[in-house]
Design a protein around this motif. Sequence first.
Motif, PDB file in Angstrom:
ATOM      1  N   ASN A  87     -53.330 -58.881 -58.978  1.00  0.00           N
ATOM      2  CA  ASN A  87     -53.772 -57.999 -58.747  1.00  0.00           C
ATOM      3  C   ASN A  87     -55.357 -57.501 -58.975  1.00  0.00           C
ATOM      4  OD1 ASN A  87     -52.015 -54.609 -59.233  1.00  0.00           O
ATOM      5  ND2 ASN A  87     -50.833 -56.627 -58.507  1.00  0.00           N
ATOM      6  N   GLN A  88     -55.770 -56.943 -58.322  1.00  0.00           N
ATOM      7  CA  GLN A  88     -57.769 -57.287 -58.529  1.00  0.00           C
ATOM      8  C   GLN A  88     -57.756 -56.656 -60.053  1.00  0.00           C
ATOM      9  OE1 GLN A  88     -60.361 -56.491 -55.815  1.00  0.00           O
ATOM     10  NE2 GLN A  88     -60.112 -54.733 -56.529  1.00  0.00           N
ATOM     11  N   GLY A  89     -58.784 -57.181 -60.778  1.00  0.00           N
ATOM     12  CA  GLY A  89     -59.568 -56.569 -62.124  1.00  0.00           C
ATOM     13  C   GLY A  89     -58.817 -55.849 -62.836  1.00  0.00           C
ATOM     14  N   GLU A  90     -58.222 -54.694 -63.157  1.00  0.00           N
ATOM     15  CA  GLU A  90     -57.327 -54.429 -64.131  1.00  0.00           C
ATOM     16  C   GLU A  90     -56.374 -53.583 -64.141  1.00  0.00           C
ATOM     17  OE1 GLU A  90     -58.261 -54.768 -67.315  1.00  0.00           O
ATOM     18  OE2 GLU A  90     -59.991 -56.028 -67.962  1.00  0.00           O
ATOM     19  N   ASP A  91     -56.402 -53.959 -62.579  1.00  0.00           N
ATOM     20  CA  ASP A  91     -55.197 -53.377 -62.453  1.00  0.00           C
ATOM     21  C   ASP A  91     -53.427 -53.317 -62.623  1.00  0.00           C
ATOM     22  OD1 ASP A  91     -56.768 -51.177 -60.806  1.00  0.00           O
ATOM     23  OD2 ASP A  91     -56.134 -52.601 -58.984  1.00  0.00           O
ATOM     24  N   TYR A  92     -53.393 -53.266 -64.396  1.00  0.00           N
ATOM     25  CA  TYR A  92     -52.265 -53.369 -64.536  1.00  0.00           C
ATOM     26  C   TYR A  92     -51.049 -53.167 -64.241  1.00  0.00           C
ATOM     27  CZ  TYR A  92     -51.939 -48.964 -66.452  1.00  0.00           C
ATOM     28  OH  TYR A  92     -52.220 -47.809 -66.503  1.00  0.00           O
ATOM     29  N   HIS A  93     -51.054 -52.318 -63.334  1.00  0.00           N
ATOM     30  CA  HIS A  93     -49.935 -51.369 -63.133  1.00  0.00           C
ATOM     31  C   HIS A  93     -48.743 -52.681 -62.066  1.00  0.00           C
ATOM     32  CE1 HIS A  93     -52.577 -50.573 -59.423  1.00  0.00           C
ATOM     33  NE2 HIS A  93     -53.052 -49.518 -60.875  1.00  0.00           N
ATOM     34  N   GLY A  94     -49.843 -53.464 -60.709  1.00  0.00           N
ATOM     35  CA  GLY A  94     -49.232 -55.008 -60.324  1.00  0.00           C
ATOM     36  C   GLY A  94     -49.058 -53.184 -58.513  1.00  0.00           C
ATOM     37  N   TYR A  95     -49.835 -52.745 -58.419  1.00  0.00           N
ATOM     38  CA  TYR A  95     -48.819 -52.250 -57.120  1.00  0.00           C
ATOM     39  C   TYR A  95     -50.093 -51.745 -56.072  1.00  0.00           C
ATOM     40  CZ  TYR A  95     -44.774 -50.576 -58.517  1.00  0.00           C
ATOM     41  OH  TYR A  95     -43.252 -50.372 -59.357  1.00  0.00           O
ATOM     42  N   ALA A  96     -50.895 -52.812 -56.122  1.00  0.00           N
ATOM     43  CA  ALA A  96     -52.244 -53.570 -55.558  1.00  0.00           C
ATOM     44  C   ALA A  96     -52.841 -54.978 -55.249  1.00  0.00           C
ATOM     45  CB  ALA A  96     -53.325 -52.758 -55.713  1.00  0.00           C
ATOM     46  N   PHE A  97     -52.281 -55.488 -54.427  1.00  0.00           N
ATOM     47  CA  PHE A  97     -51.889 -56.841 -54.339  1.00  0.00           C
ATOM     48  C   PHE A  97     -53.871 -57.677 -53.990  1.00  0.00           C
ATOM     49  CE2 PHE A  97     -50.251 -56.811 -50.188  1.00  0.00           C
ATOM     50  CZ  PHE A  97     -50.458 -57.297 -50.013  1.00  0.00           C
ATOM     51  N   LEU A  98     -54.538 -58.459 -54.665  1.00  0.00           N
ATOM     52  CA  LEU A  98     -55.341 -59.339 -54.226  1.00  0.00           C
ATOM     53  C   LEU A  98     -54.546 -60.381 -53.705  1.00  0.00           C
ATOM     54  CD1 LEU A  98     -58.682 -59.402 -53.825  1.00  0.00           C
ATOM     55  CD2 LEU A  98     -58.321 -60.441 -56.254  1.00  0.00           C
ATOM     56  N   ASN A 145     -70.730 -48.949 -47.164  1.00  0.00           N
ATOM     57  CA  ASN A 145     -69.641 -48.349 -46.652  1.00  0.00           C
ATOM     58  C   ASN A 145     -68.341 -48.590 -45.737  1.00  0.00           C
ATOM     59  OD1 ASN A 145     -68.792 -45.151 -46.755  1.00  0.00           O
ATOM     60  ND2 ASN A 145     -69.535 -45.216 -45.490  1.00  0.00           N
ATOM     61  N   ASP A 146     -67.973 -49.913 -46.399  1.00  0.00           N
ATOM     62  CA  ASP A 146     -66.939 -50.361 -45.898  1.00  0.00           C
ATOM     63  C   ASP A 146     -65.584 -51.108 -46.406  1.00  0.00           C
ATOM     64  OD1 ASP A 146     -65.356 -51.278 -43.271  1.00  0.00           O
ATOM     65  OD2 ASP A 146     -67.184 -52.611 -41.817  1.00  0.00           O
ATOM     66  N   PHE A 147     -65.146 -51.777 -45.937  1.00  0.00           N
ATOM     67  CA  PHE A 147     -63.888 -52.960 -46.477  1.00  0.00           C
ATOM     68  C   PHE A 147     -64.605 -54.380 -46.802  1.00  0.00           C
ATOM     69  CE2 PHE A 147     -61.689 -49.148 -46.396  1.00  0.00           C
ATOM     70  CZ  PHE A 147     -60.670 -48.798 -47.637  1.00  0.00           C
ATOM     71  N   ASP A 148     -64.311 -55.068 -47.772  1.00  0.00           N
ATOM     72  CA  ASP A 148     -64.787 -56.218 -47.933  1.00  0.00           C
ATOM     73  C   ASP A 148     -62.901 -56.960 -47.860  1.00  0.00           C
ATOM     74  OD1 ASP A 148     -66.734 -55.930 -48.315  1.00  0.00           O
ATOM     75  OD2 ASP A 148     -66.958 -56.128 -50.421  1.00  0.00           O
ATOM     76  N   TYR A 149     -62.475 -56.735 -46.525  1.00  0.00           N
ATOM     77  CA  TYR A 149     -61.258 -57.241 -46.226  1.00  0.00           C
ATOM     78  C   TYR A 149     -61.048 -58.604 -46.602  1.00  0.00           C
ATOM     79  CZ  TYR A 149     -60.240 -53.384 -43.592  1.00  0.00           C
ATOM     80  OH  TYR A 149     -60.581 -51.930 -43.196  1.00  0.00           O
ATOM     81  N   TRP A 150     -61.965 -59.770 -47.013  1.00  0.00           N
ATOM     82  CA  TRP A 150     -62.177 -60.990 -46.309  1.00  0.00           C
ATOM     83  C   TRP A 150     -61.653 -61.505 -48.268  1.00  0.00           C
ATOM     84  CZ3 TRP A 150     -65.015 -62.662 -50.717  1.00  0.00           C
ATOM     85  CH2 TRP A 150     -66.364 -62.308 -51.107  1.00  0.00           C
ATOM     86  N   LYS A 151     -61.543 -60.404 -48.980  1.00  0.00           N
ATOM     87  CA  LYS A 151     -61.045 -61.037 -50.257  1.00  0.00           C
ATOM     88  C   LYS A 151     -59.356 -61.135 -50.659  1.00  0.00           C
ATOM     89  CE  LYS A 151     -65.264 -58.623 -52.862  1.00  0.00           C
ATOM     90  NZ  LYS A 151     -65.843 -57.480 -54.086  1.00  0.00           N
ATOM     91  N   ILE A 152     -59.201 -60.422 -49.717  1.00  0.00           N
ATOM     92  CA  ILE A 152     -57.403 -60.392 -49.612  1.00  0.00           C
ATOM     93  C   ILE A 152     -57.187 -61.375 -49.294  1.00  0.00           C
ATOM     94  CG2 ILE A 152     -55.788 -59.053 -48.790  1.00  0.00           C
ATOM     95  CD1 ILE A 152     -57.197 -56.490 -49.299  1.00  0.00           C
ATOM     96  N   ASN A 153     -55.447 -61.892 -49.556  1.00  0.00           N
ATOM     97  CA  ASN A 153     -55.456 -63.404 -49.802  1.00  0.00           C
ATOM     98  C   ASN A 153     -53.981 -63.018 -48.521  1.00  0.00           C
ATOM     99  OD1 ASN A 153     -55.255 -66.050 -48.489  1.00  0.00           O
ATOM    100  ND2 ASN A 153     -54.091 -66.528 -50.357  1.00  0.00           N
ATOM    101  N   PRO A 154     -53.111 -63.132 -47.986  1.00  0.00           N
ATOM    102  CA  PRO A 154     -53.895 -63.631 -46.639  1.00  0.00           C
ATOM    103  C   PRO A 154     -54.754 -62.441 -45.293  1.00  0.00           C
ATOM    104  CG  PRO A 154     -51.565 -63.635 -46.413  1.00  0.00           C
ATOM    105  CD  PRO A 154     -51.773 -62.394 -47.347  1.00  0.00           C
ATOM    106  N   PHE A 155     -54.055 -61.188 -46.068  1.00  0.00           N
ATOM    107  CA  PHE A 155     -54.773 -60.359 -44.380  1.00  0.00           C
ATOM    108  C   PHE A 155     -56.145 -60.106 -45.222  1.00  0.00           C
ATOM    109  CE2 PHE A 155     -50.256 -58.994 -46.574  1.00  0.00           C
ATOM    110  CZ  PHE A 155     -49.740 -59.261 -45.150  1.00  0.00           C
TER     111      PHE A 155
END
Length: 226
Positions: A87-98, A145-155
């Motif tokens: 997950n990204q940063g401090e997303d300890y819960h696990g429900y937002a994969f990077l 004012n947009d998403f940095d989709y390039w940070k997400i693997n593989p989407f």
Amino acid sequence: KRNTEMLRSIFLIALFVGCLCGSKEEWKKRTIYQLLTDRFDRGNGDHSGCGDLNKYCGGTWKGIEDRLDYIKNMGFDAIWISPIPKNQGEDYHGYAFLDLFKVNEHFGSRNDLKSLVSKARSKGIWIMLDVVANHAAVVWNSGTNDFDYWKINPFNKAEHYHSYCTIGGNDWWNNWDVMNRCEYCCHLPDLNQDNGFVRQTLKNWIHDTVREFGFEGLRIDTVPYV
């Protein structure tokens, strides 16, 4: 309809990858203990409080393994753990994969997770994998004012997601179309399962992950929005 077919495919994949998955009727007889992996046990003997609840507190898969007898003695024979991808940063819960293909290093290694599943099975306890197939990590860039989709693997492309929109007013209760295609809160990029690459990648990930770790069951997060 397509998304219903996708969910059906996910469950069928789990059944035909040589896993030790339990049937629906078998799972109905199980008593499930849900825990947040990060908040359960550190696995190093440190049971002190968490200094900042908005950040990781140190819970690990080894910590769960060390407390299997404790869970069993409470009368539980299945454990629903937090999602496993990075997950990204401090997303300890696990429900937002990077990164879908890396395990969350805060929870431990791939071998640590395999050890947990194996040890739990030896004690008659099943482990349930929580699958997040609806959305990915918050990668909103306030500067553009947009998403940095390039940070997400593989989407990593905009085409992998529904067009950005927000839910407001009565949409929460009365507009299913908006609920089904929008980021439901907090700038979460909403995966577009009608995209062939997204659909097949999620199916492949389920197949490979269940085969590698040997989970006995699946839980699909936010099913109505997938």
